[in-house]
Motif scaffolding. Structure first.
Motif, PDB file in Angstrom:
ATOM      1  N   ARG A   9       0.837  -1.211   0.000  1.00  0.00           N
ATOM      2  CA  ARG A   9       0.000   0.000   0.000  1.00  0.00           C
ATOM      3  C   ARG A   9       0.870   1.259   0.000  1.00  0.00           C
ATOM      4  NH1 ARG A   9      -5.077   0.510   1.219  1.00  0.00           N
ATOM      5  NH2 ARG A   9      -5.133  -1.423   2.425  1.00  0.00           N
ATOM      6  N   ALA A  35       2.646   1.715  -3.344  1.00  0.00           N
ATOM      7  CA  ALA A  35       1.727   2.208  -4.368  1.00  0.00           C
ATOM      8  C   ALA A  35       1.415   3.689  -4.148  1.00  0.00           C
ATOM      9  CB  ALA A  35       0.451   1.385  -4.382  1.00  0.00           C
ATOM     10  N   GLU A  36       1.258   4.099  -2.907  1.00  0.00           N
ATOM     11  CA  GLU A  36       1.014   5.514  -2.616  1.00  0.00           C
ATOM     12  C   GLU A  36       2.218   6.364  -3.015  1.00  0.00           C
ATOM     13  OE1 GLU A  36      -0.223   5.656   1.477  1.00  0.00           O
ATOM     14  OE2 GLU A  36      -2.174   4.763   1.000  1.00  0.00           O
ATOM     15  N   VAL A  96      -5.131   4.657  -5.488  1.00  0.00           N
ATOM     16  CA  VAL A  96      -4.458   3.401  -5.168  1.00  0.00           C
ATOM     17  C   VAL A  96      -5.527   2.428  -4.714  1.00  0.00           C
ATOM     18  CG1 VAL A  96      -2.942   2.264  -3.490  1.00  0.00           C
ATOM     19  CG2 VAL A  96      -2.268   4.440  -4.507  1.00  0.00           C
ATOM     20  N   VAL A 127      -5.824  -1.696  -3.271  1.00  0.00           N
ATOM     21  CA  VAL A 127      -5.030  -2.806  -2.752  1.00  0.00           C
ATOM     22  C   VAL A 127      -5.920  -4.028  -2.591  1.00  0.00           C
ATOM     23  CG1 VAL A 127      -3.625  -3.616  -0.810  1.00  0.00           C
ATOM     24  CG2 VAL A 127      -3.494  -1.227  -1.537  1.00  0.00           C
ATOM     25  N   THR A 131      -1.444  -7.422  -3.598  1.00  0.00           N
ATOM     26  CA  THR A 131      -1.115  -6.640  -4.787  1.00  0.00           C
ATOM     27  C   THR A 131      -1.779  -5.279  -4.690  1.00  0.00           C
ATOM     28  OG1 THR A 131      -3.005  -7.533  -6.015  1.00  0.00           O
ATOM     29  CG2 THR A 131      -0.888  -8.658  -6.300  1.00  0.00           C
ATOM     30  N   ALA A 132      -1.206  -4.335  -5.419  1.00  0.00           N
ATOM     31  CA  ALA A 132      -1.775  -2.993  -5.455  1.00  0.00           C
ATOM     32  C   ALA A 132      -1.781  -2.499  -6.888  1.00  0.00           C
ATOM     33  CB  ALA A 132      -0.965  -2.044  -4.579  1.00  0.00           C
ATOM     34  N   ALA A 133      -2.656  -1.551  -7.146  1.00  0.00           N
ATOM     35  CA  ALA A 133      -2.731  -0.922  -8.463  1.00  0.00           C
ATOM     36  C   ALA A 133      -2.826   0.581  -8.275  1.00  0.00           C
ATOM     37  CB  ALA A 133      -3.951  -1.427  -9.228  1.00  0.00           C
ATOM     38  N   VAL A 134      -2.185   1.290  -9.173  1.00  0.00           N
ATOM     39  CA  VAL A 134      -2.309   2.743  -9.238  1.00  0.00           C
ATOM     40  C   VAL A 134      -2.995   3.030 -10.553  1.00  0.00           C
ATOM     41  CG1 VAL A 134      -1.090   4.949  -9.360  1.00  0.00           C
ATOM     42  CG2 VAL A 134      -0.224   3.111  -7.891  1.00  0.00           C
ATOM     43  N   LEU A 186       7.110   4.203 -12.481  1.00  0.00           N
ATOM     44  CA  LEU A 186       7.114   2.819 -12.021  1.00  0.00           C
ATOM     45  C   LEU A 186       8.494   2.196 -12.202  1.00  0.00           C
ATOM     46  CD1 LEU A 186       5.730   0.259 -10.983  1.00  0.00           C
ATOM     47  CD2 LEU A 186       5.072  -0.223 -13.345  1.00  0.00           C
ATOM     48  N   ILE A 236      10.347   1.476  -4.166  1.00  0.00           N
ATOM     49  CA  ILE A 236       9.123   0.758  -3.805  1.00  0.00           C
ATOM     50  C   ILE A 236       9.463  -0.570  -3.141  1.00  0.00           C
ATOM     51  CG2 ILE A 236       7.067  -0.373  -4.738  1.00  0.00           C
ATOM     52  CD1 ILE A 236       7.077   1.913  -6.900  1.00  0.00           C
TER      53      ILE A 236
END
Length: 116
Positions: free
Chosen positions: A27, A30-31, A54, A56, A62-65, A96, A103
């Motif tokens: 988290r 991703a932030e 973001v 999660v 897993t996380a996504a932006v 990324l 990260i």
């Protein structure tokens, strides 16, 4: 002389703590990516920048932006558009790749912290 030792194995608790740390790290990572990418998002009125979020999935850790303005994908992929200084296409993909070490360290630090 005989010596005895008693060992208590807390494997399940340790694994649960590591998982919690990994979720927290994912988290936070991703932030971090969201903040870096917001500095590059093409900006005119700020709508695209404000649409970044973001999400999660704690089950899969897993996380996504993502940016969900209607034109987010086009702005990201169109390399011929002109942008203000410091703003660019590939505003998510570039950070990324550039921030992957940071990260990874954020995630690792949270896992280590959860084991204290």
């Amino acid at each position: 002389m005989t010596q005895r030792a008693r060992i208590r194995w807390n494997g399940n608790a340790t694994l649960a703590a590591m998982r919690q740390g990994a979720v927290r790290g994912v988290r936070l990572g991703a932030e971090h990516l969201l903040e870096v990418s917001r500095q590059r998002v093409p900006i005119e009125e700020g709508t695209l920048e404000r649409s970044g979020v973001v999400s999660v999935d704690e089950q899969s850790v897993t996380a996504a932006v993502s940016y969900d303005a209607p034109y987010a994908v086009r702005q990201h992929e169109e390399l011929t558009y002109r942008h203000d200084h410091g703003r660019t296409a590939k505003y998510l993909e570039g950070p990324l790749h550039e921030e992957d070490g940071t990260i990874t360290e954020i995630i690792a630090a949270q896992v280590r912290r959860s084991l204290r």
